[in-house]
Design a protein around this motif. Structure first.
Motif, PDB file in Angstrom:
ATOM      1  N   THR A 146       0.819  -1.213   0.000  1.00 56.02           N
ATOM      2  CA  THR A 146       0.000   0.000   0.000  1.00 56.02           C
ATOM      3  C   THR A 146       0.852   1.262   0.000  1.00 56.02           C
ATOM      4  OG1 THR A 146      -1.755  -1.151   1.201  1.00 56.02           O
ATOM      5  CG2 THR A 146      -1.818   1.250   1.218  1.00 56.02           C
ATOM      6  N   LEU A 147       1.894   1.292   0.817  1.00 64.44           N
ATOM      7  CA  LEU A 147       2.740   2.482   0.893  1.00 64.44           C
ATOM      8  C   LEU A 147       3.423   2.770  -0.446  1.00 64.44           C
ATOM      9  CD1 LEU A 147       4.433   2.197   4.418  1.00 64.44           C
ATOM     10  CD2 LEU A 147       2.715   3.856   3.666  1.00 64.44           C
ATOM     11  N   MET A 148       3.830   1.715  -1.142  1.00 65.24           N
ATOM     12  CA  MET A 148       4.462   1.906  -2.434  1.00 65.24           C
ATOM     13  C   MET A 148       3.470   2.477  -3.444  1.00 65.24           C
ATOM     14  SD  MET A 148       7.079   1.840  -4.432  1.00 65.24           S
ATOM     15  CE  MET A 148       8.299   0.954  -3.461  1.00 65.24           C
ATOM     16  N   ARG A 149       2.264   1.904  -3.479  1.00 63.71           N
ATOM     17  CA  ARG A 149       1.242   2.404  -4.406  1.00 63.71           C
ATOM     18  C   ARG A 149       0.945   3.872  -4.146  1.00 63.71           C
ATOM     19  NH1 ARG A 149      -1.393  -2.323  -2.828  1.00 63.71           N
ATOM     20  NH2 ARG A 149      -2.994  -1.139  -1.697  1.00 63.71           N
ATOM     21  N   GLU A 150       0.707   4.195  -2.879  1.00 62.72           N
ATOM     22  CA  GLU A 150       0.335   5.563  -2.542  1.00 62.72           C
ATOM     23  C   GLU A 150       1.503   6.525  -2.739  1.00 62.72           C
ATOM     24  OE1 GLU A 150      -1.201   5.308   1.405  1.00 62.72           O
ATOM     25  OE2 GLU A 150      -3.125   4.439   0.760  1.00 62.72           O
ATOM     26  N   GLY A 151       2.721   6.047  -2.436  1.00 65.94           N
ATOM     27  CA  GLY A 151       3.895   6.898  -2.629  1.00 65.94           C
ATOM     28  C   GLY A 151       4.123   7.219  -4.093  1.00 65.94           C
TER      29      GLY A 151
END
Length: 243
Positions: A21-26
């Motif tokens: 999730t953090l990668m997608r949102e980042g």
């Protein structure tokens, strides 16, 4: 008085597929700072990425390699089958040579590592979208080519360049015409991820001349695009490790 209309360029529509999730949102946050880039969807699995390509019709997919349900390479393969106009740019933490070659086989237009600087990622998206080349980090490209030559050329590779010049491929099929020495030079640079502009500068040619050469190379090889030409070059030994 006639007013000139401003030329409007549609933004590049991007789907981000990554199971973190953090990668997608980042990535979404980084890309949406650019007026010519628009994130239209997020996917957490390869299967979800394939479904969203059908639903959202993006121009380009940023695809993680390792994901649950369906890995990124298989997702890229399916996207290439159902929506060949959609470009897939692999984004991975793994620089394994097998992943690179399999991604190209699946129809990906590039393979980047996740430690790539954000400004370089943005540049990469624009580059592949405008069909200026495929993208493989130089270190990975050099290593893949080096692996092919390690220990001396394999028997089937040793005669490939000679066979290509005479018009015969390793499968026994004949090229429409043999590759010229200049075309082989250009194909080597294409396989190293060089853009048309970079090839033109390296060989002291006009960029339009390079485009014409590449079109002729496509016609001679069993390749419909740059990625397939690179795969042909790597697998048939038409390239040499960069020194």
């Amino acid at each position: 008085m006639v007013r000139e209309r401003a030329v409007r360029t549609e933004p590049i529509r991007i789907l981000i597929a990554d199971d973190h999730t953090l990668m997608r949102e980042g990535l979404q946050t980084i890309l949406e700072t650019q007026p010519d880039l628009r994130v239209v969807g997020l996917a957490a699995t390869g299967a979800e990425a394939v479904a969203q390509v059908q639903a959202l019709h993006p121009d380009l997919v940023l695809m993680d390699v390792r994901m649950p349900e369906m890995d990124g390479v298989e997702a890229a393969r399916r996207i290439s089958e159902i929506a060949p106009q959609v470009q897939v740019l692999m984004l991975s933490a793994f620089d394994d040579d097998v992943y690179v070659i399999e991604a190209l086989k699946a129809g990906a237009v590039g393979y980047l590592l996740k430690d790539f600087p954000s400004e370089e990622l943005i540049k990469a998206i624009r580059t592949v979208h405008h069909s200026q080349g495929i993208l493989i980090p130089p270190a990975i490209a050099a290593r893949v080519l080096g692996d092919l030559a390690k220990g001396g050329p394999r028997p089937e590779q040793a005669s490939v360049a000679e066979m290509a010049r005479s018009g015969v491929t390793t499968e026994g099929a004949r090229l429409a015409e043999p590759l010229t020495p200049r075309e082989e030079d250009i194909l080597r640079l294409v396989a190293r991820g060089r853009s048309n502009q970079e090839i033109a500068q390296a060989l002291y040619l006009a960029e339009g001349t390079v485009k014409n050469y590449i079109s002729r190379i496509y016609a001679k090889l069993p390749a419909r695009d740059r990625a397939q030409a690179v795969l042909f070059a790597i697998e048939r030994g038409l390239t040499e490790p960069s020194g």
